[in-house]
Design a protein around this motif. Structure first.
Motif, PDB file in Angstrom:
ATOM      1  N   MET A  27     -41.856 -57.347 -30.974  1.00 60.33           N
ATOM      2  CA  MET A  27     -41.865 -58.642 -31.437  1.00 60.33           C
ATOM      3  C   MET A  27     -41.286 -59.154 -32.811  1.00 60.33           C
ATOM      4  O   MET A  27     -40.726 -59.991 -32.887  1.00 60.33           O
ATOM      5  CB  MET A  27     -43.421 -59.324 -31.350  1.00 60.33           C
ATOM      6  N   PRO A  28     -41.553 -58.128 -33.407  1.00 63.35           N
ATOM      7  CA  PRO A  28     -40.939 -58.438 -35.014  1.00 63.35           C
ATOM      8  C   PRO A  28     -39.515 -58.711 -35.024  1.00 63.35           C
ATOM      9  O   PRO A  28     -38.911 -59.501 -35.646  1.00 63.35           O
ATOM     10  CB  PRO A  28     -41.228 -57.083 -35.875  1.00 63.35           C
ATOM     11  N   GLN A  29     -38.874 -57.929 -33.942  1.00 61.56           N
ATOM     12  CA  GLN A  29     -37.085 -58.274 -33.793  1.00 61.56           C
ATOM     13  C   GLN A  29     -37.201 -59.265 -33.314  1.00 61.56           C
ATOM     14  O   GLN A  29     -35.949 -60.191 -33.876  1.00 61.56           O
ATOM     15  CB  GLN A  29     -36.639 -57.003 -33.161  1.00 61.56           C
ATOM     16  N   GLN A  30     -37.846 -59.944 -32.358  1.00 59.92           N
ATOM     17  CA  GLN A  30     -37.460 -61.246 -32.045  1.00 59.92           C
ATOM     18  C   GLN A  30     -37.747 -62.301 -32.917  1.00 59.92           C
ATOM     19  O   GLN A  30     -36.912 -63.341 -33.012  1.00 59.92           O
ATOM     20  CB  GLN A  30     -38.512 -61.599 -30.704  1.00 59.92           C
ATOM     21  N   GLU A  31     -38.659 -62.003 -33.789  1.00 62.81           N
ATOM     22  CA  GLU A  31     -38.994 -63.195 -34.918  1.00 62.81           C
ATOM     23  C   GLU A  31     -38.024 -62.977 -35.847  1.00 62.81           C
ATOM     24  O   GLU A  31     -37.494 -64.166 -36.407  1.00 62.81           O
ATOM     25  CB  GLU A  31     -40.350 -62.796 -35.553  1.00 62.81           C
ATOM     26  N   GLU A  32     -37.426 -61.911 -36.116  1.00 59.25           N
ATOM     27  CA  GLU A  32     -36.399 -61.800 -37.025  1.00 59.25           C
ATOM     28  C   GLU A  32     -34.929 -62.385 -36.721  1.00 59.25           C
ATOM     29  O   GLU A  32     -34.354 -63.225 -37.351  1.00 59.25           O
ATOM     30  CB  GLU A  32     -36.139 -60.282 -37.432  1.00 59.25           C
ATOM     31  N   GLU A  33     -34.896 -62.318 -35.427  1.00 59.71           N
ATOM     32  CA  GLU A  33     -33.681 -63.045 -34.685  1.00 59.71           C
ATOM     33  C   GLU A  33     -33.908 -64.418 -34.644  1.00 59.71           C
ATOM     34  O   GLU A  33     -32.830 -65.076 -35.097  1.00 59.71           O
ATOM     35  CB  GLU A  33     -33.489 -62.482 -33.232  1.00 59.71           C
ATOM     36  N   ALA A  34     -34.910 -65.002 -34.330  1.00 56.15           N
ATOM     37  CA  ALA A  34     -35.045 -66.302 -34.437  1.00 56.15           C
ATOM     38  C   ALA A  34     -35.061 -66.715 -35.963  1.00 56.15           C
ATOM     39  O   ALA A  34     -34.366 -68.047 -36.115  1.00 56.15           O
ATOM     40  CB  ALA A  34     -36.764 -66.690 -33.966  1.00 56.15           C
ATOM     41  N   ASP A  35     -35.532 -66.256 -36.753  1.00 50.40           N
ATOM     42  CA  ASP A  35     -35.454 -66.296 -38.126  1.00 50.40           C
ATOM     43  C   ASP A  35     -33.975 -66.664 -38.780  1.00 50.40           C
ATOM     44  O   ASP A  35     -33.520 -67.488 -39.219  1.00 50.40           O
ATOM     45  CB  ASP A  35     -35.953 -65.526 -39.164  1.00 50.40           C
ATOM     46  N   ASN A  36     -33.129 -65.507 -38.147  1.00 53.20           N
ATOM     47  CA  ASN A  36     -31.623 -65.762 -38.573  1.00 53.20           C
ATOM     48  C   ASN A  36     -30.868 -66.857 -37.822  1.00 53.20           C
ATOM     49  O   ASN A  36     -30.104 -67.187 -38.331  1.00 53.20           O
ATOM     50  CB  ASN A  36     -31.013 -64.137 -38.035  1.00 53.20           C
ATOM     51  N   GLU A  37     -31.369 -67.136 -36.568  1.00 51.87           N
ATOM     52  CA  GLU A  37     -30.635 -68.152 -35.893  1.00 51.87           C
ATOM     53  C   GLU A  37     -31.287 -69.374 -36.669  1.00 51.87           C
ATOM     54  O   GLU A  37     -30.244 -70.491 -36.728  1.00 51.87           O
ATOM     55  CB  GLU A  37     -31.336 -68.426 -34.362  1.00 51.87           C
ATOM     56  N   ARG A  38     -32.318 -69.822 -37.146  1.00 47.79           N
ATOM     57  CA  ARG A  38     -32.623 -70.640 -38.070  1.00 47.79           C
ATOM     58  C   ARG A  38     -31.823 -70.885 -39.106  1.00 47.79           C
ATOM     59  O   ARG A  38     -31.367 -71.962 -39.590  1.00 47.79           O
ATOM     60  CB  ARG A  38     -34.190 -70.871 -38.349  1.00 47.79           C
ATOM     61  N   GLN A  39     -31.741 -69.845 -39.685  1.00 48.45           N
ATOM     62  CA  GLN A  39     -30.931 -69.941 -41.120  1.00 48.45           C
ATOM     63  C   GLN A  39     -29.345 -70.228 -40.710  1.00 48.45           C
ATOM     64  O   GLN A  39     -28.584 -71.137 -41.617  1.00 48.45           O
ATOM     65  CB  GLN A  39     -30.916 -68.346 -41.840  1.00 48.45           C
TER      66      GLN A  39
END
Length: 84
Positions: free
Chosen positions: A1-13
């Protein structure tokens, strides 16, 4: 799950960066449109300046002999004037 959150954060940025770039592009386009709506120099607006050509005197204002130039230099030297 942390990897999915990191990807979502990168997408938002990335999305926020793209939005800011699009906003800059829109501002540049608006500024360009304003500039192109103005009158063009040489077509609708003409530059100011001299309205007629300057005249040049035909003859010299003074006349001296060839002797007068070294005499003036010598006078300057005698009076302590640096004539270099």
């Amino acid at each position: 799950m942390p990897q999915q959150e990191e990807e979502a954060d990168n997408e938002r940025q990335s999305a926020a960066y793209l939005r800011s770039q699009l906003a800059r592009l829109a501002a540049m386009r608006a500024a360009a449109e304003k500039l192109f709506q103005r009158d063009l120099l040489g077509e609708a607006v003409f530059p100011g300046g001299l309205t007629e050509e300057a005249t040049r005197p035909e003859a010299a204002l003074y006349q001296e002999s060839l002797y007068a130039v070294p005499a003036a230099y010598a006078n300057g030297q005698k009076n302590g004037i640096d004539c270099r």
